[in-house]
Design a protein around this motif. Structure first.
Motif, short mmCIF file in Angstrom:
data_model
loop_
_atom_site.label_atom_id
_atom_site.label_comp_id
_atom_site.label_asym_id
_atom_site.label_seq_id
_atom_site.Cartn_x
_atom_site.Cartn_y
_atom_site.Cartn_z
N ASN A 1 0.83 -1.21 0.00
CA ASN A 1 0.00 0.00 0.00
C ASN A 1 0.87 1.26 0.00
N VAL A 2 1.92 1.26 0.81
CA VAL A 2 2.82 2.43 0.84
C VAL A 2 3.45 2.64 -0.54
N ILE A 3 3.92 1.55 -1.13
CA ILE A 3 4.57 1.66 -2.44
C ILE A 3 3.60 2.21 -3.48
N GLU A 4 2.39 1.68 -3.46
CA GLU A 4 1.36 2.12 -4.42
C GLU A 4 1.00 3.60 -4.20
N GLN A 5 0.84 3.99 -2.95
CA GLN A 5 0.44 5.38 -2.67
C GLN A 5 1.57 6.35 -2.96
N THR A 6 2.81 5.89 -2.78
CA THR A 6 3.95 6.75 -3.13
C THR A 6 3.95 7.02 -4.63
N LEU A 7 3.69 5.97 -5.40
CA LEU A 7 3.59 6.15 -6.86
C LEU A 7 2.44 7.10 -7.19
N ASN A 8 1.32 6.95 -6.49
CA ASN A 8 0.17 7.84 -6.73
C ASN A 8 0.55 9.30 -6.50
N VAL A 9 1.32 9.56 -5.44
CA VAL A 9 1.78 10.94 -5.19
C VAL A 9 2.58 11.44 -6.39
N CYS A 10 3.51 10.59 -6.85
CA CYS A 10 4.41 10.99 -7.95
C CYS A 10 3.64 11.22 -9.25
N GLU A 11 2.53 10.55 -9.40
CA GLU A 11 1.76 10.67 -10.65
C GLU A 11 0.83 11.88 -10.66
N THR A 12 0.70 12.57 -9.53
CA THR A 12 -0.19 13.74 -9.53
C THR A 12 0.38 14.83 -10.43
N THR A 13 -0.50 15.66 -10.96
CA THR A 13 -0.05 16.78 -11.80
C THR A 13 0.84 17.72 -11.00
N VAL A 14 0.57 17.83 -9.69
CA VAL A 14 1.36 18.74 -8.85
C VAL A 14 2.83 18.34 -8.85
N ILE A 15 3.08 17.05 -8.63
CA ILE A 15 4.47 16.59 -8.56
C ILE A 15 5.09 16.57 -9.96
N GLN A 16 4.35 16.10 -10.93
CA GLN A 16 4.88 16.07 -12.30
C GLN A 16 5.27 17.48 -12.76
N ASP A 17 4.42 18.46 -12.47
CA ASP A 17 4.71 19.85 -12.86
C ASP A 17 5.92 20.39 -12.10
N ALA A 18 6.01 20.05 -10.82
CA ALA A 18 7.14 20.53 -10.01
C ALA A 18 8.45 20.00 -10.58
N TRP A 19 8.47 18.73 -10.91
CA TRP A 19 9.69 18.14 -11.49
C TRP A 19 9.98 18.75 -12.87
N ALA A 20 8.92 18.97 -13.66
CA ALA A 20 9.11 19.52 -15.01
C ALA A 20 9.75 20.91 -14.96
#
Ligand code: CO
Length: 213
Positions: free
Chosen positions: A151-170
């Motif tokens: 569950n932790v692994i899955e939810q961590t991926l979910n965080v990374c897949e949000t537009t917020v994180i993707q945009d921050a990295w971009a």
């Protein structure tokens, strides 16, 4: 007890202890909030976020819900992430599960508790996805703990897949997302090796974290 006077007494003692240690403690806090970390954890009363990592008020931005679930359409959680990343400019986000999680156990054993069953359905989806790995873990307690890790692994991926994180990295913002799990029986946090700091290699890091469980 009807007025919770014991808790209010505790609060007055706590506040005066803080001032005794540092006379401008609250004055300083009032002016700035600049935490480096966002903690996304379980609501479980045995997992007090600040205390476990010995951080003071002002140092940890916190979101907690039952079983530390990050759902793509949960405006509450997404707003916390967005504010933490875009406004507070946190450097680290940690998704923190814990072994023996009641929410995960309910999901695994199909226990019915009411409305919350719908929330825990997200964890049942993870169980279905990784049924072989969970089954191979051993007895029910071990299966619960394995599903807690997944569950932790899955939810961590979910965080990374949000537009917020993707945009921050971009835009080149420095931001690491971590997956941790806390042991109720020893008070220790284990790193589940799912740390991501860019949109590259997300799938590989995710797969590797599952493999080494
Ligand atoms: Co829990």
């Amino acid at each position: 007890m009807t007025t919770l006077s014991n808790l209010l007494d505790n609060n007055r003692r706590w506040a005066s202890d803080k001032i005794a240690g540092q006379h401008d403690f609250f004055k300083r806090l009032e002016k700035i909030q600049s935490p480096q970390y966002l903690w996304i954890g379980c609501s479980d009363s045995r997992v007090p976020a600040n205390e476990i990592v010995a951080l003071d008020p002002g140092e940890l931005f916190v979101h907690r819900n039952v079983a530390n679930v990050v759902v793509h359409s949960d405006l509450n959680c997404l707003s916390v992430i967005q504010y933490a990343v875009d406004v507070l400019n946190v450097k680290h986000i940690m998704v923190v599960g814990h072994y023996g999680c009641g929410g995960v156990r309910a999901a695994l054993t199909n226990k019915r508790y009411g409305l919350i069953d719908n929330w825990l359905r997200h964890i049942q989806d993870i169980h279905q996805k990784y049924r072989t790995i969970v089954d191979a873990a051993g007895d029910e307690n071990k299966q619960v703990d394995r599903l807690c890790e997944l569950n932790v692994i899955e939810q961590t991926l979910n965080v990374c897949e949000t537009t917020v994180i993707q945009d921050a990295w971009a835009r080149g913002q420095s931001l690491k997302v971590h997956g941790w799990i806390y042991g109720l029986n020893d008070g220790l946090i284990r790193d589940l090796k799912i740390t991501m700091d860019s949109a590259d290699d997300m799938a590989a890091i995710y797969q590797h974290a599952i493999t080494i469980l």
